[in-house]
Write a protein that holds these residues in place. Structure first.
Motif, PDB file in Angstrom:
ATOM      1  N   ASP A  60     -13.344  78.877  49.619  1.00 35.85           N
ATOM      2  CA  ASP A  60     -12.978  80.262  49.343  1.00 35.85           C
ATOM      3  C   ASP A  60     -12.099  80.416  48.105  1.00 35.85           C
ATOM      4  O   ASP A  60     -12.413  81.186  47.201  1.00 35.85           O
ATOM      5  CB  ASP A  60     -12.279  80.846  50.575  1.00 35.85           C
ATOM      6  N   ASP A  61     -11.003  79.667  48.013  1.00 34.91           N
ATOM      7  CA  ASP A  61     -10.090  79.813  46.872  1.00 34.91           C
ATOM      8  C   ASP A  61     -10.686  79.268  45.579  1.00 34.91           C
ATOM      9  O   ASP A  61     -10.546  79.875  44.522  1.00 34.91           O
ATOM     10  CB  ASP A  61      -8.752  79.123  47.170  1.00 34.91           C
ATOM     11  N   ALA A  62     -11.332  78.115  45.649  1.00 31.65           N
ATOM     12  CA  ALA A  62     -11.920  77.524  44.449  1.00 31.65           C
ATOM     13  C   ALA A  62     -13.087  78.363  43.932  1.00 31.65           C
ATOM     14  O   ALA A  62     -13.372  78.377  42.732  1.00 31.65           O
ATOM     15  CB  ALA A  62     -12.379  76.099  44.733  1.00 31.65           C
ATOM     16  N   ALA A  63     -13.766  79.089  44.818  1.00 28.82           N
ATOM     17  CA  ALA A  63     -14.894  79.926  44.423  1.00 28.82           C
ATOM     18  C   ALA A  63     -14.452  81.184  43.695  1.00 28.82           C
ATOM     19  O   ALA A  63     -15.276  81.889  43.111  1.00 28.82           O
ATOM     20  CB  ALA A  63     -15.721  80.289  45.647  1.00 28.82           C
ATOM     21  N   ASP A  64     -13.158  81.472  43.694  1.00 24.54           N
ATOM     22  CA  ASP A  64     -12.649  82.649  42.988  1.00 24.54           C
ATOM     23  C   ASP A  64     -12.925  82.579  41.490  1.00 24.54           C
ATOM     24  O   ASP A  64     -13.012  83.611  40.827  1.00 24.54           O
ATOM     25  CB  ASP A  64     -11.147  82.816  43.217  1.00 24.54           C
ATOM     26  N   ALA A  65     -13.067  81.390  40.952  1.00 24.55           N
ATOM     27  CA  ALA A  65     -13.288  81.227  39.514  1.00 24.55           C
ATOM     28  C   ALA A  65     -14.734  81.472  39.104  1.00 24.55           C
ATOM     29  O   ALA A  65     -15.042  81.588  37.921  1.00 24.55           O
ATOM     30  CB  ALA A  65     -12.864  79.821  39.090  1.00 24.55           C
ATOM     31  N   VAL A  66     -15.657  81.558  40.038  1.00 21.41           N
ATOM     32  CA  VAL A  66     -17.086  81.698  39.722  1.00 21.41           C
ATOM     33  C   VAL A  66     -17.363  83.058  39.091  1.00 21.41           C
ATOM     34  O   VAL A  66     -16.949  84.092  39.606  1.00 21.41           O
ATOM     35  CB  VAL A  66     -17.948  81.522  40.996  1.00 21.41           C
ATOM     36  N   ARG A  67     -18.053  83.037  37.942  1.00 15.26           N
ATOM     37  CA  ARG A  67     -18.461  84.268  37.277  1.00 15.26           C
ATOM     38  C   ARG A  67     -19.963  84.291  37.002  1.00 15.26           C
ATOM     39  O   ARG A  67     -20.558  85.337  36.847  1.00 15.26           O
ATOM     40  CB  ARG A  67     -17.724  84.440  35.936  1.00 15.26           C
ATOM     41  N   PHE A  68     -20.550  83.114  36.913  1.00 17.10           N
ATOM     42  CA  PHE A  68     -21.958  82.993  36.545  1.00 17.10           C
ATOM     43  C   PHE A  68     -22.581  81.883  37.384  1.00 17.10           C
ATOM     44  O   PHE A  68     -21.966  80.830  37.585  1.00 17.10           O
ATOM     45  CB  PHE A  68     -22.072  82.668  35.047  1.00 17.10           C
TER      46      PHE A  68
END
Length: 185
Positions: free
Chosen positions: A146-154
């Motif tokens: 959940d927290d590490a996925a916050d950086a996903v944009r593409f």
């Protein structure tokens, strides 16, 4: 002077027609031409059938990838003040968000949304790869929680499938719409 005709038998004039040898030779030649023609038609027909099968598989795979892209684009933000996508987990085989998921079960790619139950998008999948990138375009490695996925944009999504002796692979890149305004800031 009068000519005397001989009453002896005169040789008979040859009848016009084909001899048995000529008839057999022409039948052999015609059968060779017929076999060659049928092989050409058979090869052409097989090529057409293979091309039609490949086109059908490409169309089905394209439709599945399009549905996946639509679902990924619809992932919302964690909150109205956050630019982070609301992705709960992401791995090579699955992406989850609160209202849905895309996964690989056996050789079937499935899509689950809050609106409908899990539905198979494409079977016969031989490879499925999901790559995540941050707002700088750098690849995010491994499984993300959940927290590490916050950086996903593409996200880049690749699906390869086979059907009979045909195979195809499609790749699509998807910006998560809820983060598009902050991409590259």
């Amino acid at each position: 002077m009068t000519r005397i005709r001989s009453t002896s038998t005169t040789p008979q004039t040859r009848r016009r027609g084909f001899t048995l040898t000529e008839a057999i030779a022409s039948m052999v030649i015609l059968s060779i031409v017929g076999l060659t023609s049928s092989q050409i038609l058979l090869t052409t027909s097989r090529g057409f059938t293979d091309a039609a099968d490949h086109l059908e598989m490409q169309a089905e795979l394209s439709a599945a990838v399009h549905r996946i892209a639509q679902a990924i684009r619809g992932i919302g933000r964690e909150s109205s003040s956050s630019s982070a996508p609301d992705i709960t987990s992401l791995s090579v085989n699955e992406i989850r968000w609160p209202r849905g998921s895309i996964g690989l079960t056996g050789d079937v790619v499935t899509l689950s949304t809050g609106v409908s139950a899990t539905e198979p998008l494409r079977s016969g999948v031989t490879e499925r790869r999901l790559e995540a990138f941050d707002d700088e375009g750098a690849a995010l490695a491994g499984a993300l929680d959940d927290d590490a996925a916050d950086a996903v944009r593409f996200l880049r999504f690749t699906v390869s499938a086979s059907w009979g002796d045909q195979s195809a692979s499609l790749t699509t890149g998807v910006f998560i719409r809820s983060t598009a305004a902050t991409f590259g800031d």
